[in-house]
Motif scaffolding. Sequence first.
Motif, PDB file in Angstrom:
ATOM      1  N   ILE A  64       1.077 -49.127  11.923  1.00  0.00           N
ATOM      2  CA  ILE A  64      -0.209 -48.603  11.490  1.00  0.00           C
ATOM      3  C   ILE A  64      -0.454 -47.273  12.182  1.00  0.00           C
ATOM      4  N   ASN A  65      -0.811 -46.273  11.410  1.00  0.00           N
ATOM      5  CA  ASN A  65      -1.242 -45.014  12.000  1.00  0.00           C
ATOM      6  C   ASN A  65      -2.643 -44.696  11.502  1.00  0.00           C
ATOM      7  N   GLU A 116      -9.073 -43.512   8.973  1.00  0.00           N
ATOM      8  CA  GLU A 116      -8.669 -44.753   8.326  1.00  0.00           C
ATOM      9  C   GLU A 116      -7.228 -45.118   8.664  1.00  0.00           C
ATOM     10  N   ALA A 117      -6.910 -46.374   8.428  1.00  0.00           N
ATOM     11  CA  ALA A 117      -5.563 -46.881   8.674  1.00  0.00           C
ATOM     12  C   ALA A 117      -4.629 -46.534   7.520  1.00  0.00           C
ATOM     13  N   THR A 118      -3.366 -46.305   7.862  1.00  0.00           N
ATOM     14  CA  THR A 118      -2.336 -46.078   6.859  1.00  0.00           C
ATOM     15  C   THR A 118      -1.014 -46.624   7.379  1.00  0.00           C
ATOM     16  N   TYR A 170     -11.568 -35.910  22.041  1.00  0.00           N
ATOM     17  CA  TYR A 170     -11.349 -37.156  22.775  1.00  0.00           C
ATOM     18  C   TYR A 170     -11.768 -38.366  21.946  1.00  0.00           C
ATOM     19  N   ALA A 171     -12.927 -38.274  21.287  1.00  0.00           N
ATOM     20  CA  ALA A 171     -13.414 -39.393  20.478  1.00  0.00           C
ATOM     21  C   ALA A 171     -12.481 -39.676  19.307  1.00  0.00           C
ATOM     22  N   LEU A 172     -11.924 -38.622  18.716  1.00  0.00           N
ATOM     23  CA  LEU A 172     -10.958 -38.803  17.631  1.00  0.00           C
ATOM     24  C   LEU A 172      -9.739 -39.561  18.136  1.00  0.00           C
ATOM     25  N   ASP A 173      -9.273 -39.229  19.334  1.00  0.00           N
ATOM     26  CA  ASP A 173      -8.132 -39.908  19.915  1.00  0.00           C
ATOM     27  C   ASP A 173      -8.430 -41.394  20.129  1.00  0.00           C
ATOM     28  N   VAL A 174      -9.624 -41.690  20.636  1.00  0.00           N
ATOM     29  CA  VAL A 174     -10.028 -43.078  20.853  1.00  0.00           C
ATOM     30  C   VAL A 174     -10.107 -43.826  19.518  1.00  0.00           C
ATOM     31  N   ALA A 175     -10.719 -43.200  18.520  1.00  0.00           N
ATOM     32  CA  ALA A 175     -10.843 -43.846  17.211  1.00  0.00           C
ATOM     33  C   ALA A 175      -9.468 -44.124  16.606  1.00  0.00           C
ATOM     34  N   CYS A 176      -8.556 -43.176  16.744  1.00  0.00           N
ATOM     35  CA  CYS A 176      -7.211 -43.379  16.204  1.00  0.00           C
ATOM     36  C   CYS A 176      -6.506 -44.530  16.902  1.00  0.00           C
ATOM     37  N   ASN A 177      -6.691 -44.641  18.205  1.00  0.00           N
ATOM     38  CA  ASN A 177      -6.094 -45.762  18.927  1.00  0.00           C
ATOM     39  C   ASN A 177      -6.726 -47.093  18.516  1.00  0.00           C
ATOM     40  N   MET A 178      -8.021 -47.082  18.228  1.00  0.00           N
ATOM     41  CA  MET A 178      -8.678 -48.283  17.724  1.00  0.00           C
ATOM     42  C   MET A 178      -8.077 -48.707  16.386  1.00  0.00           C
ATOM     43  N   ILE A 179      -7.815 -47.722  15.533  1.00  0.00           N
ATOM     44  CA  ILE A 179      -7.181 -48.004  14.246  1.00  0.00           C
ATOM     45  C   ILE A 179      -5.770 -48.542  14.449  1.00  0.00           C
ATOM     46  N   GLN A 180      -5.012 -47.878  15.332  1.00  0.00           N
ATOM     47  CA  GLN A 180      -3.613 -48.259  15.543  1.00  0.00           C
ATOM     48  C   GLN A 180      -3.469 -49.650  16.162  1.00  0.00           C
ATOM     49  N   SER A 181      -4.535 -50.121  16.815  1.00  0.00           N
ATOM     50  CA  SER A 181      -4.496 -51.468  17.386  1.00  0.00           C
ATOM     51  C   SER A 181      -4.468 -52.546  16.313  1.00  0.00           C
ATOM     52  N   GLY A 182      -4.871 -52.180  15.096  1.00  0.00           N
ATOM     53  CA  GLY A 182      -4.917 -53.141  14.007  1.00  0.00           C
ATOM     54  C   GLY A 182      -6.232 -53.889  13.891  1.00  0.00           C
ATOM     55  N   ARG A 183      -7.152 -53.635  14.825  1.00  0.00           N
ATOM     56  CA  ARG A 183      -8.428 -54.362  14.818  1.00  0.00           C
ATOM     57  C   ARG A 183      -9.499 -53.659  13.987  1.00  0.00           C
ATOM     58  N   HIS A 184      -9.258 -52.419  13.611  1.00  0.00           N
ATOM     59  CA  HIS A 184     -10.247 -51.646  12.859  1.00  0.00           C
ATOM     60  C   HIS A 184      -9.527 -50.882  11.756  1.00  0.00           C
ATOM     61  N   LYS A 185     -10.222 -50.666  10.651  1.00  0.00           N
ATOM     62  CA  LYS A 185      -9.606 -49.999   9.510  1.00  0.00           C
ATOM     63  C   LYS A 185     -10.300 -48.699   9.115  1.00  0.00           C
ATOM     64  N   ARG A 186     -11.586 -48.572   9.404  1.00  0.00           N
ATOM     65  CA  ARG A 186     -12.313 -47.373   8.973  1.00  0.00           C
ATOM     66  C   ARG A 186     -13.392 -47.043   9.999  1.00  0.00           C
ATOM     67  N   ILE A 187     -13.324 -45.838  10.551  1.00  0.00           N
ATOM     68  CA  ILE A 187     -14.236 -45.418  11.614  1.00  0.00           C
ATOM     69  C   ILE A 187     -14.762 -44.015  11.306  1.00  0.00           C
ATOM     70  N   ILE A 188     -16.039 -43.817  11.511  1.00  0.00           N
ATOM     71  CA  ILE A 188     -16.636 -42.480  11.416  1.00  0.00           C
ATOM     72  C   ILE A 188     -16.707 -41.879  12.812  1.00  0.00           C
ATOM     73  N   VAL A 189     -16.176 -40.663  12.952  1.00  0.00           N
ATOM     74  CA  VAL A 189     -16.258 -39.929  14.210  1.00  0.00           C
ATOM     75  C   VAL A 189     -17.073 -38.667  13.968  1.00  0.00           C
ATOM     76  N   ILE A 190     -18.118 -38.496  14.777  1.00  0.00           N
ATOM     77  CA  ILE A 190     -19.028 -37.356  14.627  1.00  0.00           C
ATOM     78  C   ILE A 190     -19.059 -36.556  15.926  1.00  0.00           C
TER      79      ILE A 190
END
Length: 339
Positions: free
Chosen positions: A4-5, A171-173, A121-141
């Motif tokens: 997952i990326n 989002e996850a891909t 930094y927040a984008l990096d955290v959100a991407c890691n949350m996605i890559q963990s497989g626990r989240h699929k769609r996150i808004i970063v502002i």
Amino acid sequence: MGNINAIITGVAGYVPDYVLNNEELSRMVDTNDEWIVTRTGIKERRLLTEEGLGTSYMARKAAKLLMKKTGADPDSIDALLVATTTPDYIHPSTASIVLGKLGLKNAFAFDFAAACCGFMYALDVACNMIQSGRHKRIIVIGADKMSAITDYQDRATCPLFGDGAGAVMVEATEEENIGLIDSFHRTDGKGLPFLHVKAGGSVCPSSHYSVDHRMHYTYQEGRFVFRYAVTAMGDDCEELLKRNNLTIDDIDHIIPHQANLRIIEAVAKRIGAPMEKVLVNIQHYGNTSAACMPLVLWDFEKDLKKGDKIIFTGFGAGFVNGASYLKWAYDGASAATVK
């Protein structure tokens, strides 16, 4: 199931209507257009002047447009992150206010404080949350009302800052070789004396004294910050290129923090990047702190093509700095027409 990326699938922004140009600013403080442009490259900045509106208002505006552009079901959003150094309140979080206004029922939200590197930094955290497989769609502002902490009697700092917000959908891909590839982020921890707001926190709570002595505005030792920023951002980009077996010729776009055009030019020179590859909108918005990078994405979305190699790099109070490398996930020309 493949690896997952995390990819950016949409971008949006918001800037206030009121434009404070250099001519008007020169009537407020001892400065002029030539002085400001020569030193910073800034011609104008946007300010949120309506009473009772703060960072959450701009963040919500950007997020609403983002959801419209991407067609995202509000119930499908897993999390909402707001990077800001100018929260509406000490508590609750600005992110919780934005979430409530958007009517997100299945998401959690929190603020992310990393000054001008906040969005990266927040984008990096959100991407890691996605890559963990626990989240699929996150808004970063990334959103900041810098006018709230700008001293319009200080000619050295007041030309620099503006207000705005930018938002991305992450989002996850399972598509390979796309999205966030690598990040190299660092915090020095020694930057406090050189860039800070003196009062309003737990060390120096608000008081008549702090207000009378104008201690609630951004203080900066500009020359020191300039030199440190150029060195840190340049070194971070070079490290990221080295780690990924890239040269600057391989990179399609560089998105630097929009602090000062002279810093941006010096970083580009340091890493051997032609300015044609560097995306710049500081002339219109000034330094909007955490909003800078997503606002650049918003302004230049039409020029971004799937597979483009992009480097983000930033520097801010703390000191915080770093760089991120990603491959863009969609052709932006059609998406950019939605406003």
